[in-house]
Scaffold this active site. Structure first.
Site, mmCIF file in Angstrom:
data_model
loop_
_atom_site.group_PDB
_atom_site.id
_atom_site.type_symbol
_atom_site.label_atom_id
_atom_site.label_comp_id
_atom_site.label_asym_id
_atom_site.label_seq_id
_atom_site.Cartn_x
_atom_site.Cartn_y
_atom_site.Cartn_z
ATOM 1 N N GLU A 10 -2.684 -1.788 -3.218
ATOM 2 C CA GLU A 10 -3.855 -1.066 -2.745
ATOM 3 C C GLU A 10 -3.494 0.387 -2.472
ATOM 4 O O GLU A 10 -2.332 0.716 -2.197
ATOM 5 C CB GLU A 10 -4.432 -1.721 -1.488
ATOM 6 C CG GLU A 10 -3.486 -1.760 -0.299
ATOM 7 C CD GLU A 10 -4.100 -2.437 0.920
ATOM 8 O OE1 GLU A 10 -4.970 -3.316 0.726
ATOM 9 O OE2 GLU A 10 -3.716 -2.081 2.045
ATOM 10 N N HIS A 47 0.858 -1.187 0.000
ATOM 11 C CA HIS A 47 0.000 0.000 0.000
ATOM 12 C C HIS A 47 0.895 1.238 0.000
ATOM 13 O O HIS A 47 1.210 1.783 1.053
ATOM 14 C CB HIS A 47 -0.907 -0.005 1.230
ATOM 15 C CG HIS A 47 -1.935 1.092 1.235
ATOM 16 N ND1 HIS A 47 -3.147 0.952 1.869
ATOM 17 C CD2 HIS A 47 -1.934 2.346 0.724
ATOM 18 C CE1 HIS A 47 -3.837 2.065 1.735
ATOM 19 N NE2 HIS A 47 -3.111 2.937 1.046
ATOM 20 N N HIS A 61 -8.486 -6.091 7.170
ATOM 21 C CA HIS A 61 -8.309 -5.054 8.190
ATOM 22 C C HIS A 61 -8.601 -5.632 9.575
ATOM 23 O O HIS A 61 -9.731 -5.976 9.897
ATOM 24 C CB HIS A 61 -9.178 -3.817 7.968
ATOM 25 C CG HIS A 61 -8.605 -2.602 8.657
ATOM 26 N ND1 HIS A 61 -7.662 -1.789 8.061
ATOM 27 C CD2 HIS A 61 -8.804 -2.081 9.886
ATOM 28 C CE1 HIS A 61 -7.326 -0.814 8.899
ATOM 29 N NE2 HIS A 61 -8.002 -0.981 10.014
#
EC number: 2.6.99.2
Length: 239
Positions: free
Chosen positions: A70, A43, A190
């Site tokens: 991401e 990310h 998450h």
């Protein structure tokens, strides 16, 4: 079996805290795959506080499984992803100053934007996924963007797990069923960890992939990276 993609951002965070190349994020990407991970997630953020744009380019050649990038789809991010051509791009609604993801996309308010971005990625042959809350209206609108997948934002599940895990997982079961009905595949991520992952995987139908970083890397400090990856993989077997 649900696939495990290991987010190696926190490896880069540790490296950046000291400078230099230790720990080596490219080696980490190689190792997690050798230890059984089905993919690698990164990310990159605008301030490069963990994974850098250079890291993304350096990691791509060592991927033997699946590469997932991401991030928030700024022009800079879009151009980076298109130049690297990962297997999957996951769109998250984080502003630049965000410490970590805190919600999914409002696919109604941002519909046109998401539709345009997804179209651009799909023209490049890159599979798309939208980071999303387990809300029926958001799931229903997501399919109209032509995304391939949705990634369910699981922090609410992780928070509610200890108190009432059946109640905590229920919205995610409904969301996964709806997404599948509408023709989208389902990812999740998450705050999933060794305590709550098995139950989530057991309950969620059609779950294709989970992306786990912070908890997995933290566990690796005590268990070692190879044992930790194996431990998470063991929890993802479907009965």
């Amino acid at each position: 079996m649900t696939k495990l993609s290991v987010n190696i951002n926190k490896i880069a965070t540790l490296r950046n805290s000291r400078g230099g190349i230790i720990p080596d994020v490219v080696k980490a990407a190689v190792d997690v795959q050798l230890f059984g991970a089905d993919g690698v997630t990164v990310h990159p953020r605008p301030d490069e506080r963990h994974i850098t744009r250079k890291d993304v380019h350096n990691i791509r050649p060592v991927i033997k499984t699946e590469f997932n990038i991401e991030g928030y789809p700024s022009r800079e991010f879009i151009d980076l992803v298109k130049s690297v051509r990962p297997h999957q791009v996951t769109l998250v609604p984080d502003p630049p100053e965000a410490i970590t993801s805190s919600s999914g996309w409002d696919t109604i308010a941002h519909f046109s934007f998401l539709q345009e971005v997804i179209s651009e990625f799909k023209e490049s042959g890159i599979r798309t996924s939208i980071f999303i809350d387990p809300v029926e209206e958001m799931i229903s609108k997501a399919v109209e963007t032509d995304t391939d997948r949705v990634e369910l934002y699981t922090e609410p599940y992780a928070t509610g797990y200890a108190k009432d895990r059946e109640k905590a997982v229920a919205p995610f079961v409904a969301a996964a069923n709806l997404a599948n009905k509408l023709g989208m595949k389902v990812n999740a991520g998450h705050d999933l960890n060794l305590e709550n992952l098995a139950y989530f995987n057991e309950c969620i139908p059609f779950l294709k992939e989970v992306s786990i970083g912070h908890a997995l890397i933290a566990d690796a400090l005590y268990l070692g990276l190879e044992r930790t990856v194996a431990s998470y993989k063991a929890l993802l077997k479907k009965n």
